[in-house]
Scaffold this motif. Structure first.
Motif, PDB file in Angstrom:
ATOM      1  N   ASP A  89       0.776  -0.961   0.231  1.00 31.59           N
ATOM      2  CA  ASP A  89      -0.043  -0.105   0.104  1.00 31.59           C
ATOM      3  C   ASP A  89       0.599   1.302  -0.025  1.00 31.59           C
ATOM      4  OD1 ASP A  89      -2.281  -1.512  -0.082  1.00 31.59           O
ATOM      5  OD2 ASP A  89      -2.771  -1.399   1.942  1.00 31.59           O
ATOM      6  N   ASN A  90       2.053   1.041   0.380  1.00 31.08           N
ATOM      7  CA  ASN A  90       3.016   2.268   0.556  1.00 31.08           C
ATOM      8  C   ASN A  90       3.733   2.631  -0.611  1.00 31.08           C
ATOM      9  OD1 ASN A  90       4.719   0.290   0.952  1.00 31.08           O
ATOM     10  ND2 ASN A  90       5.853   1.057   2.678  1.00 31.08           N
ATOM     11  N   GLN A  91       3.738   1.991  -1.801  1.00 30.39           N
ATOM     12  CA  GLN A  91       4.327   2.063  -2.823  1.00 30.39           C
ATOM     13  C   GLN A  91       3.536   2.872  -3.996  1.00 30.39           C
ATOM     14  OE1 GLN A  91       4.805  -2.604  -3.911  1.00 30.39           O
ATOM     15  NE2 GLN A  91       6.767  -1.511  -4.817  1.00 30.39           N
ATOM     16  N   PRO A  92       4.245   4.088  -4.479  1.00 31.65           N
ATOM     17  CA  PRO A  92       4.017   5.027  -5.504  1.00 31.65           C
ATOM     18  C   PRO A  92       3.440   4.184  -6.819  1.00 31.65           C
ATOM     19  CG  PRO A  92       6.132   5.153  -5.346  1.00 31.65           C
ATOM     20  CD  PRO A  92       5.736   4.258  -4.248  1.00 31.65           C
ATOM     21  N   ALA A  93       2.577   4.581  -7.397  1.00 30.26           N
ATOM     22  CA  ALA A  93       1.946   4.052  -8.723  1.00 30.26           C
ATOM     23  C   ALA A  93       2.957   3.740  -9.831  1.00 30.26           C
ATOM     24  CB  ALA A  93       0.654   4.716  -9.153  1.00 30.26           C
ATOM     25  N   ASP A  94       3.632   4.857  -9.869  1.00 33.28           N
ATOM     26  CA  ASP A  94       4.797   4.804 -10.895  1.00 33.28           C
ATOM     27  C   ASP A  94       5.827   3.762 -10.728  1.00 33.28           C
ATOM     28  OD1 ASP A  94       5.850   6.234  -9.123  1.00 33.28           O
ATOM     29  OD2 ASP A  94       6.575   7.923 -10.291  1.00 33.28           O
ATOM     30  N   ILE A 149      -4.055  -5.291 -10.364  1.00 33.32           N
ATOM     31  CA  ILE A 149      -3.171  -4.244  -9.725  1.00 33.32           C
ATOM     32  C   ILE A 149      -3.479  -2.945  -9.999  1.00 33.32           C
ATOM     33  CG2 ILE A 149      -0.852  -3.718  -9.770  1.00 33.32           C
ATOM     34  CD1 ILE A 149      -0.070  -6.556 -10.164  1.00 33.32           C
ATOM     35  N   LEU A 150      -3.829  -2.566 -11.282  1.00 33.35           N
ATOM     36  CA  LEU A 150      -4.473  -0.993 -11.471  1.00 33.35           C
ATOM     37  C   LEU A 150      -5.460  -0.672 -10.649  1.00 33.35           C
ATOM     38  CD1 LEU A 150      -3.628  -0.899 -15.406  1.00 33.35           C
ATOM     39  CD2 LEU A 150      -2.230  -0.105 -13.682  1.00 33.35           C
ATOM     40  N   SER A 151      -6.625  -1.681 -10.503  1.00 34.74           N
ATOM     41  CA  SER A 151      -7.700  -1.473  -9.655  1.00 34.74           C
ATOM     42  C   SER A 151      -7.490  -1.106  -8.403  1.00 34.74           C
ATOM     43  CB  SER A 151      -8.709  -2.515  -9.919  1.00 34.74           C
ATOM     44  OG  SER A 151      -9.184  -2.723 -11.221  1.00 34.74           O
ATOM     45  N   GLY A 157      -6.093   5.232  -4.109  1.00 36.09           N
ATOM     46  CA  GLY A 157      -6.000   6.772  -4.524  1.00 36.09           C
ATOM     47  C   GLY A 157      -4.635   7.193  -4.961  1.00 36.09           C
ATOM     48  N   ARG A 158      -3.980   5.870  -5.605  1.00 38.13           N
ATOM     49  CA  ARG A 158      -2.534   6.219  -6.080  1.00 38.13           C
ATOM     50  C   ARG A 158      -2.776   6.238  -7.539  1.00 38.13           C
ATOM     51  NH1 ARG A 158       0.737   1.381  -3.711  1.00 38.13           N
ATOM     52  NH2 ARG A 158      -1.497   0.559  -3.566  1.00 38.13           N
ATOM     53  N   LEU A 159      -3.893   6.012  -7.993  1.00 40.64           N
ATOM     54  CA  LEU A 159      -3.878   6.187  -9.463  1.00 40.64           C
ATOM     55  C   LEU A 159      -5.711   6.410  -9.766  1.00 40.64           C
ATOM     56  CD1 LEU A 159      -2.616   5.161 -12.354  1.00 40.64           C
ATOM     57  CD2 LEU A 159      -3.878   3.123 -12.123  1.00 40.64           C
ATOM     58  N   LYS A 160      -5.612   7.116 -10.838  1.00 43.33           N
ATOM     59  CA  LYS A 160      -7.098   7.461 -11.249  1.00 43.33           C
ATOM     60  C   LYS A 160      -7.442   7.183 -12.956  1.00 43.33           C
ATOM     61  CE  LYS A 160      -5.549  12.609 -12.511  1.00 43.33           C
ATOM     62  NZ  LYS A 160      -5.996  13.904 -12.249  1.00 43.33           N
ATOM     63  N   ALA A 161      -7.389   6.195 -12.878  1.00 40.46           N
ATOM     64  CA  ALA A 161      -7.999   5.303 -14.069  1.00 40.46           C
ATOM     65  C   ALA A 161      -9.166   5.018 -14.178  1.00 40.46           C
ATOM     66  CB  ALA A 161      -6.997   4.115 -14.459  1.00 40.46           C
ATOM     67  N   SER A 210      -1.266  12.753 -15.752  1.00 39.33           N
ATOM     68  CA  SER A 210      -2.962  12.544 -15.957  1.00 39.33           C
ATOM     69  C   SER A 210      -3.383  11.459 -15.151  1.00 39.33           C
ATOM     70  CB  SER A 210      -3.384  12.546 -17.415  1.00 39.33           C
ATOM     71  OG  SER A 210      -2.753  11.452 -17.829  1.00 39.33           O
ATOM     72  N   LEU A 211      -2.616  10.425 -14.938  1.00 38.78           N
ATOM     73  CA  LEU A 211      -2.964   9.017 -14.081  1.00 38.78           C
ATOM     74  C   LEU A 211      -2.650   8.926 -12.641  1.00 38.78           C
ATOM     75  CD1 LEU A 211      -2.828   6.319 -17.011  1.00 38.78           C
ATOM     76  CD2 LEU A 211      -4.778   7.698 -16.106  1.00 38.78           C
ATOM     77  N   MET A 212      -1.506   9.735 -12.131  1.00 41.36           N
ATOM     78  CA  MET A 212      -0.883   9.360 -10.949  1.00 41.36           C
ATOM     79  C   MET A 212      -0.922  10.964 -10.269  1.00 41.36           C
ATOM     80  SD  MET A 212       2.060   7.296 -12.313  1.00 41.36           S
ATOM     81  CE  MET A 212       1.914   6.032 -13.496  1.00 41.36           C
ATOM     82  N   PRO A 213      -2.071  11.083  -9.455  1.00 41.69           N
ATOM     83  CA  PRO A 213      -2.084  12.390  -8.798  1.00 41.69           C
ATOM     84  C   PRO A 213      -1.324  12.544  -7.470  1.00 41.69           C
ATOM     85  CG  PRO A 213      -3.948  10.912  -8.130  1.00 41.69           C
ATOM     86  CD  PRO A 213      -3.204  10.166  -9.001  1.00 41.69           C
TER      87      PRO A 213
END
Length: 220
Positions: A89-94, A149-151, A157-161, A210-213
């Motif tokens: 849970d603590n890993q950034p999306a990128d 994983i993307l879901s 809250g690490r991605l907005k796809a 656009s995807l990683m706020p």
């Protein structure tokens, strides 16, 4: 002794008893050698029996048919060579997406997987069940794991796809598509690991705004 184009060494003396899992692994290893060197249609169950050094009864009891054997082989290759685990849970999306794409591209472009892919393509017109097994146990498996994983990144809250499944297809296609074609036809020279990693970094730099706020700039 040479079987299926491979040199097979047999140990002298009474063989040690194998567990059921070890027996299946040995049969699958022999089947992979035969399928890759001879092709699916030209490989017979008797070839696999000879290559693995077991009785015909044992091989048929374990897998039943050549099609079942190939499906099990695809499943084995997938689970042996790639792990797509849910991120912490603590890993950034990128970082999560970059790591997954790196592992996925290394897997798809490995010599072993390229050989299996060539085999499926060459035989699919005559044996459509191979293409179905390859798709279900390979392509669809990878896409579903990446979509999950993307879901998860969305949920935390690490991605907005809006459509994680479509994003998974686009990411995989962008990283693997051209590279896999060049590997399959051996022209031009396949990309190096460094070139693949550079392409992944560039892709992340394009989608990140656009995807990683709310993530600090990490120099991508």
């Amino acid at each position: 002794m040479s079987i299926c184009g491979y040199s097979i060494k047999k140990k002298l003396g009474r063989p040690a008893a194998l567990s059921e899992a070890e027996r299946r692994d040995q049969i699958l290893a022999a089947a992979e050698q035969c399928f890759v060197s001879q092709g699916y249609r030209s490989t017979h169950m008797d070839d696999v029996v000879k290559a693995c050094g077991m009785s015909k009864k044992t091989v048929y009891r374990s897998f039943g048919t050549k099609e079942n054997l190939f499906v099990a082989l695809i499943d084995r290759v997938m689970h042996d060579d790639i792990k797509l685990d849910m991120p912490e849970d603590n890993q950034p999306a990128d970082a999560v997406i970059g790591d997954i794409l790196s592992r996925l591209s290394a897997f798809v472009l490995s010599d072993r997987q390229v050989n299996i892919t060539r085999l499926v393509i060459s035989e699919s017109a005559h044996a459509p069940e191979l293409a179905a097994a390859f798709h279900d146990n390979g392509l669809r498996y990878c896409k579903e794991k990446l979509t999950g994983i993307l879901s998860r990144l969305n949920d935390t809250g690490r991605l907005k796809a809006e459509r994680p499944s479509e994003l998974a297809s686009l990411l995989v296609g962008a990283i693997i598509g051209e590279s896999l074609v060049t590997a399959l036809i051996r022209r031009p020279q396949p990309m190096t690991e460094r070139e693949r990693e550079g392409r992944i970094d560039h892709l992340l730099s394009l989608v990140r705004p656009s995807l990683m706020p709310n993530e600090p700039d990490q120099g991508l």
